[in-house]
Motif scaffolding. Structure first.
Motif, PDB file in Angstrom:
ATOM      1  N   TYR A   1       0.834  -1.200   0.000  1.00 55.34           N
ATOM      2  CA  TYR A   1       0.000   0.000   0.000  1.00 55.34           C
ATOM      3  C   TYR A   1       0.869   1.251   0.000  1.00 55.34           C
ATOM      4  O   TYR A   1       2.045   1.201   0.360  1.00 55.34           O
ATOM      5  CB  TYR A   1      -0.910   0.027   1.232  1.00 55.34           C
ATOM      6  CG  TYR A   1      -1.833  -1.145   1.329  1.00 55.34           C
ATOM      7  CD1 TYR A   1      -2.913  -1.282   0.466  1.00 55.34           C
ATOM      8  CD2 TYR A   1      -1.629  -2.133   2.279  1.00 55.34           C
ATOM      9  CE1 TYR A   1      -3.758  -2.363   0.545  1.00 55.34           C
ATOM     10  CE2 TYR A   1      -2.480  -3.218   2.370  1.00 55.34           C
ATOM     11  CZ  TYR A   1      -3.541  -3.327   1.499  1.00 55.34           C
ATOM     12  OH  TYR A   1      -4.376  -4.399   1.589  1.00 55.34           O
ATOM     13  N   ARG A   2       0.263   2.369  -0.357  1.00 50.29           N
ATOM     14  CA  ARG A   2       0.976   3.651  -0.370  1.00 50.29           C
ATOM     15  C   ARG A   2       1.132   4.179   1.054  1.00 50.29           C
ATOM     16  O   ARG A   2       0.241   4.048   1.869  1.00 50.29           O
ATOM     17  CB  ARG A   2       0.200   4.685  -1.182  1.00 50.29           C
ATOM     18  CG  ARG A   2       0.063   4.343  -2.639  1.00 50.29           C
ATOM     19  CD  ARG A   2      -0.795   5.358  -3.362  1.00 50.29           C
ATOM     20  NE  ARG A   2      -0.250   6.706  -3.290  1.00 50.29           N
ATOM     21  CZ  ARG A   2       0.670   7.185  -4.116  1.00 50.29           C
ATOM     22  NH1 ARG A   2       1.136   6.415  -5.066  1.00 50.29           N
ATOM     23  NH2 ARG A   2       1.110   8.409  -3.994  1.00 50.29           N
ATOM     24  N   ALA A  52      -2.296   1.350   6.312  1.00 50.38           N
ATOM     25  CA  ALA A  52      -2.786   1.942   5.065  1.00 50.38           C
ATOM     26  C   ALA A  52      -4.043   2.772   5.305  1.00 50.38           C
ATOM     27  O   ALA A  52      -4.217   3.828   4.688  1.00 50.38           O
ATOM     28  CB  ALA A  52      -3.064   0.848   4.040  1.00 50.38           C
ATOM     29  N   ASP A 112      -4.580   6.716   4.582  1.00 51.34           N
ATOM     30  CA  ASP A 112      -5.703   7.221   3.790  1.00 51.34           C
ATOM     31  C   ASP A 112      -6.383   8.407   4.467  1.00 51.34           C
ATOM     32  O   ASP A 112      -6.714   9.398   3.819  1.00 51.34           O
ATOM     33  CB  ASP A 112      -6.732   6.110   3.553  1.00 51.34           C
ATOM     34  CG  ASP A 112      -6.346   5.197   2.409  1.00 51.34           C
ATOM     35  OD1 ASP A 112      -5.283   5.421   1.797  1.00 51.34           O
ATOM     36  OD2 ASP A 112      -7.112   4.256   2.132  1.00 51.34           O
ATOM     37  N   ASN A 122      -5.553   4.283  -0.742  1.00 49.78           N
ATOM     38  CA  ASN A 122      -5.427   2.830  -0.798  1.00 49.78           C
ATOM     39  C   ASN A 122      -6.796   2.162  -0.840  1.00 49.78           C
ATOM     40  O   ASN A 122      -6.992   1.175  -1.537  1.00 49.78           O
ATOM     41  CB  ASN A 122      -4.656   2.320   0.425  1.00 49.78           C
ATOM     42  CG  ASN A 122      -3.218   2.773   0.418  1.00 49.78           C
ATOM     43  OD1 ASN A 122      -2.524   2.633  -0.566  1.00 49.78           O
ATOM     44  ND2 ASN A 122      -2.771   3.327   1.527  1.00 49.78           N
TER      45      ASN A 122
END
Length: 153
Positions: A31-32, A67, A71, A85
């Motif tokens: 995930y980012r 994640a 977000d 995400n």
């Protein structure tokens, strides 16, 4: 003939071995905005817009919780156009209406909200995961300070 061999060796050099490619895929972040510590915890952090500093969003036991924390923070920092995400899950949160209204939210409040969501997700995932202690039979540990009886041997 020599030219074909040179081309063949050049092609081999350009292509990374399969093992390297497999390890690269395995180490890719799922995930980012998150990364994994050496000891297995997942951490989330984000850069503040137009600054070099980062906001620490917390340390979590699961990558999903980290994640989700990311977000929340990215949504409050960058608004509805942020790359998330889990875009579907954030829109279910009630606070998403407040983000559009409060564009200049202090970093401490963003960190607090992100950590709250991350901790909530971590707790939900931990309670949903089956514990290994419940599923295995109890282990009887003998007292090593006592002399075994004749029937115990």
């Amino acid at each position: 003939m020599e030219r074909e061999q040179e081309e063949s060796t050049m092609r081999k050099r350009r292509q990374p071995p399969q093992e390297e490619m497999a390890s690269h895929v395995a180490t890719r972040k799922p995930y980012r905005g998150i990364r994994r510590r050496k000891w297995g915890k997942w951490v989330a952090e984000i850069r503040e817009p137009n600054k070099r500093s980062r906001l620490w969003l917390g340390s979590y036991t699961t990558d999903v919780a980290a994640a989700r924390a990311y977000d929340v923070a990215v949504f409050y920092l960058r608004g509805p156009s942020a790359r998330l995400n889990f875009p579907d899950l954030l829109l279910q949160e009630e606070d998403h209406r407040l983000a559009a209204a409060t564009a200049d939210m202090p970093a401490a409040l963003i960190r607090e909200k992100a950590a709250e969501v991350g901790a909530r997700v971590d707790a939900l995932l931990a309670s949903a995961a089956p514990s290994t202690a419940d599923s295995s039979p109890p282990v009887i540990k003998p007292d090593l300070n006592q002399i075994p009886e004749s029937g115990d041997i």
